[in-house]
Design a protein around this motif. Structure first.
Motif, PDB file in Angstrom:
ATOM      1  N   UNK A 193      -1.040  14.197   0.539  1.00  0.00           N
ATOM      2  CA  UNK A 193      -0.991  12.971   1.160  1.00  0.00           C
ATOM      3  C   UNK A 193      -2.010  12.057   0.815  1.00  0.00           C
ATOM      4  N   UNK A 194      -1.554  10.774   0.588  1.00  0.00           N
ATOM      5  CA  UNK A 194      -2.474   9.744   0.349  1.00  0.00           C
ATOM      6  C   UNK A 194      -2.302   8.538   1.154  1.00  0.00           C
ATOM      7  N   UNK A 195      -3.533   8.023   1.908  1.00  0.00           N
ATOM      8  CA  UNK A 195      -3.451   6.859   2.577  1.00  0.00           C
ATOM      9  C   UNK A 195      -4.427   5.839   2.182  1.00  0.00           C
ATOM     10  N   UNK A 196      -3.813   4.470   2.035  1.00  0.00           N
ATOM     11  CA  UNK A 196      -4.555   3.433   1.322  1.00  0.00           C
ATOM     12  C   UNK A 196      -4.792   2.390   2.412  1.00  0.00           C
ATOM     13  N   UNK A 197      -6.039   2.022   2.412  1.00  0.00           N
ATOM     14  CA  UNK A 197      -6.616   0.913   3.508  1.00  0.00           C
ATOM     15  C   UNK A 197      -7.172  -0.552   2.895  1.00  0.00           C
ATOM     16  N   UNK A 198      -6.488  -1.401   3.666  1.00  0.00           N
ATOM     17  CA  UNK A 198      -6.993  -2.899   3.345  1.00  0.00           C
ATOM     18  C   UNK A 198      -7.358  -3.664   4.449  1.00  0.00           C
ATOM     19  N   UNK A 235       0.863   4.662   3.438  1.00  0.00           N
ATOM     20  CA  UNK A 235       0.493   6.413   3.297  1.00  0.00           C
ATOM     21  C   UNK A 235       1.788   6.937   2.485  1.00  0.00           C
ATOM     22  N   UNK A 236       1.744   7.872   1.832  1.00  0.00           N
ATOM     23  CA  UNK A 236       2.719   8.771   1.253  1.00  0.00           C
ATOM     24  C   UNK A 236       2.462  10.292   1.035  1.00  0.00           C
ATOM     25  N   UNK A 257       0.988  -1.240  -0.114  1.00  0.00           N
ATOM     26  CA  UNK A 257       0.101   0.053   0.139  1.00  0.00           C
ATOM     27  C   UNK A 257       0.949   1.173  -0.058  1.00  0.00           C
ATOM     28  N   UNK A 258       1.955   1.236   0.845  1.00  0.00           N
ATOM     29  CA  UNK A 258       2.858   2.373   0.743  1.00  0.00           C
ATOM     30  C   UNK A 258       3.452   2.563  -0.642  1.00  0.00           C
ATOM     31  N   UNK A 259       3.987   1.648  -1.308  1.00  0.00           N
ATOM     32  CA  UNK A 259       4.377   1.623  -2.694  1.00  0.00           C
ATOM     33  C   UNK A 259       3.308   2.130  -3.682  1.00  0.00           C
ATOM     34  N   UNK A 260       1.958   1.750  -3.441  1.00  0.00           N
ATOM     35  CA  UNK A 260       0.967   2.220  -4.396  1.00  0.00           C
ATOM     36  C   UNK A 260       0.634   3.755  -3.925  1.00  0.00           C
ATOM     37  N   UNK A 284       1.085   6.924  -6.413  1.00  0.00           N
ATOM     38  CA  UNK A 284      -0.087   7.796  -6.682  1.00  0.00           C
ATOM     39  C   UNK A 284       0.222   9.383  -6.210  1.00  0.00           C
ATOM     40  N   UNK A 285       0.850   9.504  -5.423  1.00  0.00           N
ATOM     41  CA  UNK A 285       1.080  11.049  -4.939  1.00  0.00           C
ATOM     42  C   UNK A 285       1.934  11.609  -5.988  1.00  0.00           C
ATOM     43  N   UNK A 286       3.028  10.750  -6.775  1.00  0.00           N
ATOM     44  CA  UNK A 286       4.181  11.317  -7.527  1.00  0.00           C
ATOM     45  C   UNK A 286       3.295  11.796  -8.714  1.00  0.00           C
ATOM     46  N   UNK A 287       2.426  11.163  -9.119  1.00  0.00           N
ATOM     47  CA  UNK A 287       1.541  11.426 -10.105  1.00  0.00           C
ATOM     48  C   UNK A 287       0.681  12.739 -10.105  1.00  0.00           C
TER      49      UNK A 287
END
Length: 170
Positions: free
Chosen positions: A154-159, A141-142, A57-60, A64-67
């Motif tokens: 900032x993006x946090x992704x959840x699974x 997150x990133x 999720x961190x890599x994703x 994502x935030x880089x784009x």
């Protein structure tokens, strides 16, 4: 003498900028995001388990935030993970605490008895419910500084993701 004073001022300014950058980086570590999420989850008082860090999720989130950093667009990825986005106005002060704090402010708009947001739209409390979603077990997150001078994203992704219709977060 004037050259020495000028060199000292430049050195002091560089040290201050480095300290600010180091402080911002230190406030956006995986542990910072984890601590803030787990404190928020514990604050609900419903025995919600802690989340753990998920490198996938961190890599994703990093990708994502880089784009999105090109123009600081806060459009969601729709990648199948739960996702909270935060756009901070100042690159140096947009931290994990700012993002999670902003999402947790939505707690005031969540009505547990009806499983709705006080003012209607899920977007008004959906960030909060994702943070505290009982079945979510991991996050990643990133953070990236926006290229257009618009602050940071900032993006946090959840699974697994949360916010399923007709299901309560806890």
């Amino acid at each position: 003498m004037a050259q020495k004073a000028f060199a000292f001022v430049l050195l002091a300014a560089a040290a201050a900028m480095l300290a600010m950058a180091t402080t911002a980086a230190a406030q956006n570590s995986p542990q910072d995001f984890l601590d803030l999420h787990n404190a928020a989850r514990r604050s609900v008082g419903a025995g919600i388990p802690d989340v753990v860090w998920n490198a996938t999720l961190q890599r994703f989130a990093e990708s994502f935030v880089a784009v999105r950093a090109v123009n600081c667009d806060l459009d969601h990825s729709n990648a199948g993970y739960g996702e909270n986005l935060y756009g901070g106005p100042y690159a140096g002060s947009s931290t994990a605490a700012d993002a999670v704090g902003s999402w947790m402010k939505e707690k005031a708009d969540y009505v547990y008895s009806t499983n709705t947001c006080a003012r209607g739209a899920l977007i008004l409390c959906g960030h909060y419910t994702q943070v505290v979603w009982r079945n979510t077990t991991s996050i990643g997150c990133a953070r990236a500084v926006c290229n257009n001078g618009g602050g940071a994203i900032i993006s946090c992704n959840y699974f697994p993701p949360g916010n399923y219709p007709d299901e309560r977060p806890y």
